[in-house]
Design a protein around this motif. Structure first.
Motif, PDB file in Angstrom:
ATOM      1  N   GLU A 220       0.763  -1.118   0.279  1.00  0.00           N
ATOM      2  CA  GLU A 220       0.147  -0.041   0.093  1.00  0.00           C
ATOM      3  C   GLU A 220       1.161   1.580  -0.131  1.00  0.00           C
ATOM      4  OE1 GLU A 220      -2.601   1.526  -1.390  1.00  0.00           O
ATOM      5  OE2 GLU A 220      -3.963  -0.196   0.341  1.00  0.00           O
ATOM      6  N   THR A 223       3.226   2.189  -3.469  1.00  0.00           N
ATOM      7  CA  THR A 223       1.685   1.935  -4.516  1.00  0.00           C
ATOM      8  C   THR A 223       1.465   3.225  -4.629  1.00  0.00           C
ATOM      9  OG1 THR A 223       1.105  -0.025  -4.203  1.00  0.00           O
ATOM     10  CG2 THR A 223       0.071   0.984  -6.158  1.00  0.00           C
ATOM     11  N   VAL A 225       0.365   4.196  -8.378  1.00  0.00           N
ATOM     12  CA  VAL A 225      -0.936   4.027  -8.647  1.00  0.00           C
ATOM     13  C   VAL A 225      -1.565   2.922  -8.251  1.00  0.00           C
ATOM     14  CG1 VAL A 225      -1.335   2.964 -11.787  1.00  0.00           C
ATOM     15  CG2 VAL A 225       0.723   5.032 -10.613  1.00  0.00           C
ATOM     16  N   ALA A 226      -3.317   3.457  -8.472  1.00  0.00           N
ATOM     17  CA  ALA A 226      -3.348   1.449  -8.043  1.00  0.00           C
ATOM     18  C   ALA A 226      -3.587   0.614  -8.618  1.00  0.00           C
ATOM     19  CB  ALA A 226      -5.189   1.996  -7.382  1.00  0.00           C
ATOM     20  N   SER A 227      -3.521   0.386  -9.564  1.00  0.00           N
ATOM     21  CA  SER A 227      -3.898  -0.790 -10.779  1.00  0.00           C
ATOM     22  C   SER A 227      -2.832  -1.369 -11.086  1.00  0.00           C
ATOM     23  CB  SER A 227      -3.666   0.016 -12.114  1.00  0.00           C
ATOM     24  OG  SER A 227      -2.827   0.793 -12.793  1.00  0.00           O
ATOM     25  N   GLU A 228      -1.201  -0.745 -10.010  1.00  0.00           N
ATOM     26  CA  GLU A 228       0.113  -1.666 -10.007  1.00  0.00           C
ATOM     27  C   GLU A 228       0.300  -2.001  -8.556  1.00  0.00           C
ATOM     28  OE1 GLU A 228       3.211   1.368 -12.166  1.00  0.00           O
ATOM     29  OE2 GLU A 228       2.902   1.475 -10.327  1.00  0.00           O
ATOM     30  N   ARG A 229      -0.770  -2.519  -7.564  1.00  0.00           N
ATOM     31  CA  ARG A 229      -0.789  -2.734  -6.553  1.00  0.00           C
ATOM     32  C   ARG A 229      -0.604  -4.402  -6.572  1.00  0.00           C
ATOM     33  NH1 ARG A 229      -5.489  -0.100  -4.632  1.00  0.00           N
ATOM     34  NH2 ARG A 229      -4.901   1.427  -3.409  1.00  0.00           N
ATOM     35  N   PRO A 230      -1.206  -4.597  -7.605  1.00  0.00           N
ATOM     36  CA  PRO A 230      -0.248  -6.534  -7.741  1.00  0.00           C
ATOM     37  C   PRO A 230       0.964  -6.852  -8.459  1.00  0.00           C
ATOM     38  CG  PRO A 230      -3.082  -6.114  -8.614  1.00  0.00           C
ATOM     39  CD  PRO A 230      -2.537  -4.630  -8.852  1.00  0.00           C
ATOM     40  N   GLN A 231       1.264  -6.376  -9.845  1.00  0.00           N
ATOM     41  CA  GLN A 231       2.181  -5.630  -9.596  1.00  0.00           C
ATOM     42  C   GLN A 231       3.502  -5.869  -8.725  1.00  0.00           C
ATOM     43  OE1 GLN A 231       0.290  -4.900 -11.829  1.00  0.00           O
ATOM     44  NE2 GLN A 231       0.656  -5.987 -13.301  1.00  0.00           N
ATOM     45  N   ALA A 296      -8.411  -3.959  -2.058  1.00  0.00           N
ATOM     46  CA  ALA A 296      -7.257  -3.794  -3.216  1.00  0.00           C
ATOM     47  C   ALA A 296      -5.912  -4.377  -2.719  1.00  0.00           C
ATOM     48  CB  ALA A 296      -7.673  -2.982  -4.312  1.00  0.00           C
ATOM     49  N   ALA A 300      -4.221  -7.877  -3.685  1.00  0.00           N
ATOM     50  CA  ALA A 300      -3.003  -8.387  -3.492  1.00  0.00           C
ATOM     51  C   ALA A 300      -1.924  -9.263  -3.662  1.00  0.00           C
ATOM     52  CB  ALA A 300      -2.508  -6.438  -4.791  1.00  0.00           C
ATOM     53  N   GLY A 319       4.109   5.847 -11.908  1.00  0.00           N
ATOM     54  CA  GLY A 319       4.310   4.840 -11.759  1.00  0.00           C
ATOM     55  C   GLY A 319       5.335   4.686 -11.670  1.00  0.00           C
TER      56      GLY A 319
END
Length: 365
Positions: A220, A223, A225-231, A296, A300, A319
């Motif tokens: 958390e 990160t 950029v929220a969409s990068e949490r999984p990476q 999220a 992740a 990012g």
């Protein structure tokens, strides 16, 4: 001597009997009473359905106490000038079956709202909605401060364990106790964590739900950029599997300030300073979370994508650039430093820089 015949009333009728006169009187009284009831009913219906009292263009806010009975509710509404007759409100609530369904809370009634509308609103519980938001990545002390600064709440909330709160937007009521609101936040965290833990990916290098929260808190804070949490989660999971240190800058900051903004870049001496949280120095995870991760970030960490990433660095757009090898990462770091130099030459404020000590550092918050 002959008797004279009795005279009769005109028309040949005899006088009305007492019984008949009584019957006529009763019928007349009944009709009058019925007419009065009818008029009273029409008046009461008009009072119930028609426009309510004048009480200002902005309307009126009324607090209905939890546990208050129907008479108290009616009296409160009448006293606030929202309804014109408590007895009619009482009768309407009984007749419509709403008497046992009225709900406590804060209500806002428009000017001249009908009694029917007022009763319907209280029956349906259309209370004034207030909200408090806890952003992802805040420490528990910061969460308590958010609650303390909210003027609608009362009481004092203790600081919960780090990572025990679910960042989210919560509905609150005027006068609600801060400790009760905090408890709801903690229960929401427990519920989400239990659900995600039950669905976790097999084979993760995480042994307990608490370890999942610790790692998710690092994800958390790393990160932007929220969409990068999984990476980002996959980078740390891959590092744990290989026995690599996490080397996360936010863990350094937490060891120095308990998560408060540092206000400057991390110094070279701080990279190697030994604290229980500095993942440049310690192996594995810190002893506790470093913030409160959101749903999220937890998801992740417990279901990361399959990648070979081991490094990441800022890419200049907010990012990160991810890399599987150290050589790739060094090239990404050099590109980032070129962006920084270009911004400095152009007069733009420089973005947060990588600590100069080690190009393998994943990122700086």
């Amino acid at each position: 001597m002959a008797r004279k015949p009795r005279s009769r009333p005109p028309g040949g009728r005899t006088g009305a009997s007492p019984v008949r006169r009584l019957l006529v009187m009763l019928i007349s009284a009944a009709m009058t009473f019925t007419l009065v009831l009818l008029l009273a009913g029409v008046w009461a219906l008009w009072m119930f359905r028609g426009p309510g009292p004048e009480h200002g263009e902005d309307g009126t806010t009324v607090m209905l106490r939890r546990g208050a009975g129907l008479p108290e509710i009616a009296s409160t509404l009448e006293g606030a000038g929202v309804i014109s007759s408590a007895p009619i409100f009482l009768a309407a609530a009984q007749i419509t079956g709403a008497a046992r369904e009225l709900k406590a809370g804060e209500y806002e009634f428009g000017n001249r709202a009908s009694m029917a509308r007022v009763l319907a609103d209280v029956r349906a519980g259309r209370v004034v909605r207030h909200f408090v938001t806890v952003p992802e990545g805040m420490t528990s002390d910061m969460v308590v401060e958010i609650l303390a600064e909210n003027p609608l709440l009362t009481g004092v909330a203790p600081s919960p364990p780090e990572g025990a709160v679910l960042p989210e937007t919560y509905q609150i009521e005027r006068g609600e106790d801060r400790a009760a609101v905090l408890q709801r936040m903690m229960e929401a965290h427990d519920e989400v964590l239990a659900m995600l833990w039950a669905r976790r990916q097999p084979g993760l290098p995480i042994e307990t739900p608490q370890e999942a929260v610790i790692l998710a808190s690092i994800v958390e804070k790393e990160t932007g950029v929220a969409s990068e949490r999984p990476q980002v989660a996959s980078v740390f999971v891959n590092r744990l599997r290989r026995g690599m240190r996490l080397e996360s800058d936010p863990t350094i900051i937490y060891g120095l300030t308990k998560g408060r903004p540092l206000g400057r870049g991390i110094r070279l001496s701080e990279l190697s300073r030994e604290t229980p949280y500095n993942t440049y120095v310690i192996d594995g995870l810190p002893p506790t979370p470093i913030a409160n991760p959101g749903r999220a970030a937890l998801a992740a960490v417990l279901d990361p994508p399959e990648t070979d990433y081991l490094f990441f660095v800022a890419d200049g757009s907010g990012g990160h650039a991810f890399a599987a090898t150290y050589d790739q990462h060094r090239r990404n770091v050099e590109r980032w430093r070129q962006i920084e130099r270009g911004r400095a030459q152009g007069g733009a404020a420089p973005a947060p820089a990588e600590p100069p000590a080690d190009a393998s550092t994943p990122a700086q918050p």
